[in-house]
Design a protein around this motif. Structure first.
Motif, PDB file in Angstrom:
ATOM      1  N   GLU A  95       8.345  10.499   3.048  1.00  0.00           N
ATOM      2  CA  GLU A  95       9.392   9.583   2.431  1.00  0.00           C
ATOM      3  C   GLU A  95       9.850   8.705   3.598  1.00  0.00           C
ATOM      4  O   GLU A  95      10.054   7.294   3.571  1.00  0.00           O
ATOM      5  N   LYS A 135       7.715   6.261   5.227  1.00  0.00           N
ATOM      6  CA  LYS A 135       6.933   5.132   4.292  1.00  0.00           C
ATOM      7  C   LYS A 135       8.123   4.115   4.271  1.00  0.00           C
ATOM      8  O   LYS A 135       7.900   2.881   4.347  1.00  0.00           O
ATOM      9  N   LYS A 136       9.304   4.506   4.041  1.00  0.00           N
ATOM     10  CA  LYS A 136      10.615   3.755   3.694  1.00  0.00           C
ATOM     11  C   LYS A 136      10.432   2.696   5.028  1.00  0.00           C
ATOM     12  O   LYS A 136      10.913   1.508   5.229  1.00  0.00           O
ATOM     13  N   TYR A 137      10.577   3.359   6.231  1.00  0.00           N
ATOM     14  CA  TYR A 137      10.701   2.487   7.386  1.00  0.00           C
ATOM     15  C   TYR A 137       9.436   1.312   7.478  1.00  0.00           C
ATOM     16  O   TYR A 137       9.798   0.336   7.997  1.00  0.00           O
ATOM     17  N   ASP A 179       7.640   0.273   5.333  1.00  0.00           N
ATOM     18  CA  ASP A 179       8.164  -0.925   4.323  1.00  0.00           C
ATOM     19  C   ASP A 179       8.932  -2.077   4.803  1.00  0.00           C
ATOM     20  O   ASP A 179       8.740  -3.281   4.796  1.00  0.00           O
ATOM     21  N   MET A 180      10.044  -1.386   5.354  1.00  0.00           N
ATOM     22  CA  MET A 180      10.960  -2.334   6.068  1.00  0.00           C
ATOM     23  C   MET A 180      10.447  -3.186   7.038  1.00  0.00           C
ATOM     24  O   MET A 180      10.828  -4.248   7.081  1.00  0.00           O
ATOM     25  N   ARG A 234      19.641  -1.760   5.111  1.00  0.00           N
ATOM     26  CA  ARG A 234      18.422  -1.937   6.299  1.00  0.00           C
ATOM     27  C   ARG A 234      19.091  -1.080   7.484  1.00  0.00           C
ATOM     28  O   ARG A 234      18.472  -0.489   8.275  1.00  0.00           O
ATOM     29  N   LEU A 266      18.884   2.292   7.033  1.00  0.00           N
ATOM     30  CA  LEU A 266      17.781   2.936   7.317  1.00  0.00           C
ATOM     31  C   LEU A 266      17.452   2.993   8.775  1.00  0.00           C
ATOM     32  O   LEU A 266      16.861   3.892   9.252  1.00  0.00           O
ATOM     33  N   TRP A 323      16.538   6.182  10.648  1.00  0.00           N
ATOM     34  CA  TRP A 323      15.332   6.504  11.396  1.00  0.00           C
ATOM     35  C   TRP A 323      15.476   6.881  13.044  1.00  0.00           C
ATOM     36  O   TRP A 323      14.528   7.729  13.434  1.00  0.00           O
TER      37      TRP A 323
END
Lengths: 260, 205
Positions: A48, A51-53, A55-56, B118, B121, B125
């Motif tokens: 998950e 995938k998110k990272y 897309d960003m 962002r 995120l 990350w």
């Protein structure tokens, strides 16, 4: 401060020598076990977070990019088409190309749609065939075989006794060759064993109390296991189900964890 | 004196030493010692060739010319030494600068929520990667400890086997491995031939 690691090392050496001195005659069989692992053929799916990272990053990349030749051509043709619709006089018909950028794009998408990628779920997966190497392409697979140990047969990594006059590595190569046939090609990754396991025989055999198993790690290269041998290629989960408890712990110590 | 020696060369042909050929034909034979055949004097070497004399000025000029030629080559090389071979893919083509205004995308207005999301995120990350790194380190430690234990146990059993086991495996070098791929390989797939045009530029002077 820096003496500490040196002292520790010396201490360990002393300990080893001491222990060797105490046990002069070995009452254990030396056995080599071979852990043949097939590395993943296909990259594991993204989780998950990944995938998110991803897309960003793609979005930021697109925002910061400049238009490509193809996009410029596309824009230009759009403008021309509009002008043509309005029947503007200053449109040169020669410059309006026959094959537009949109056409090219459509053709490319169609070609891609027609191309058939190989399926990640192979036939062996569908049939539940664990003996085939062509299964679970995204996972690590370890080779296990059925072995006759004393009275009972067990499903463990291939193993065999070390013989006088050969190194442990040579013993491991010989055992694998005898056990799985010459078709199976593997790459041993070290001269040193990667794991250790010890078990006792139910009763003494030729004055030996039990066996000390030294595991060697090897990567699968090509070929198949001899058909006479009942061999399976198992994922990590299947390994934990099938291997005996203590043995499982020893083997798990030197294997890479799978995160998915 | 000179005359005499020349005549000696032909003494094989002559009947008399001093008599001319005409005299021989006229059968003017003497019985003197001069009538006897004589062996020519052996000549052990070729007569010396006359050494060509070259004007020293010409030699000098020739030398000068050669030196100048080499100097010129050196100068040319030195001039190019500073000049590096261009890496085309590192340089932005000029026509792209001209079309800059055309190629710019419409600026995107990001809503504060998106910016916030962002940033969050990005932080998540970083945490995720740190955890991943820590787990990798732990795994490597675990695997190394397992190997250490195995080697220790081997030492207890036999020192010779231990010595053999800690030898480096030189057959591993060079080591290549094909990494995992995105889609599984298709069996017996023949990729269609494309056109191959070699556009490599040659940069030797």
């Amino acid at each position: 401060m820096f003496l500490k690691p040196i002292l520790l090392k010396e201490l360990r050496q002393c300990q080893r020598i001491l222990r060797r001195g105490v046990s002069t005659t070995s009452s254990w069989d030396i056995v080599t076990g071979i852990c043949v692992e097939r590395l993943p053929v296909v990259t594991p799916p993204l989780n998950e977070m990944q995938k998110k990272y991803k897309d960003m990053l793609y979005a930021i990349e697109l925002e910061n990019s400049l238009k490509s030749d193809h996009e410029i051509r596309h824009d230009y043709e759009k403008k021309q088409a509009e002008l043509l619709k309005n029947e503007s006089a200053d449109v040169d018909l020669d410059t309006v190309s026959k094959i537009t950028a949109q056409d090219f794009e459509d053709a490319a998408t169609e070609e891609l749609a027609q191309f058939k990628f190989a399926d990640i779920v192979t036939e062996a997966d569908k049939a539940g065939n664990k003996a085939s190497i062509e299964r679970c392409l995204q996972r690590h697979l370890v080779l296990v075989t059925t072995l006759k140990l004393g009275q009972d047969t067990k499903t463990i990594l291939p193993q065999g006794k070390w013989q006088e006059g050969e190194t442990l590595r040579q013993a491991a190569e010989r055992v694998l060759l005898q056990h799985c046939g010459s078709d199976l090609k593997v790459q041993f990754l070290s001269n040193a064993p990667c794991g250790f396991y010890k078990y006792k025989y139910p009763s003494e055999i030729d004055g030996k109390v039990g066996a000390k198993v030294f595991f060697y790690y090897a990567n699968y290269k090509s070929g198949n296991v001899n058909k006479n041998v009942k061999a399976n290629w198992l994922t990590r989960n299947e390994l934990t189900e099938i291997l005996p408890d203590k043995y499982k712990k020893s083997v798990g110590e030197f294997l890479i964890e799978e995160t998915y | 004196m000179f005359n005499l020696s020349i005549i000696k060369q032909f003494s094989r042909l002559s009947v008399t030493c001093t008599a001319s050929i005409k005299q021989i034909y006229s059968r003017n034979i003497f019985t003197s010692s001069a009538l006897q055949f004589k062996i020519t004097e052996p000549l052990c070497a070729e007569p010396m060739k006359k050494k060509k004399k070259i004007d020293p000025a010409i030699i000098k000029a020739r030398e000068e010319r050669r030196r100048k030629k080499i100097e010129k080559q050196i100068r040319r090389l030195q001039k190019n030494a500073r000049q590096l071979k261009p890496i085309e893919e590192m340089e932005v083509p000029l026509h792209l600068f001209d079309e800059m205004s055309k190629r710019k995308r419409a600026p995107v207005k990001l809503s504060p929520e998106v910016v916030e999301a962002r940033a969050l995120l990005q932080k998540d990350w970083a945490k995720y990667k740190q955890q991943e790194y820590m787990s990798h380190v732990a795994q490597i430690d675990r695997i190394m400890a397992a190997q250490r234990r195995a080697l220790d146990k081997l030492y207890e059993e036999s020192e010779e086997l231990y010595d053999e086991a800690i030898m480096p495996d030189l057959s591993l070098i060079p080591y290549t491995i094909d990494g995992p791929v995105v889609t599984p390989p298709i069996k017996d797939y023949l990729s269609p031939d494309g056109e191959y045009i070699d556009v490599t530029k040659k940069w030797d002077n």
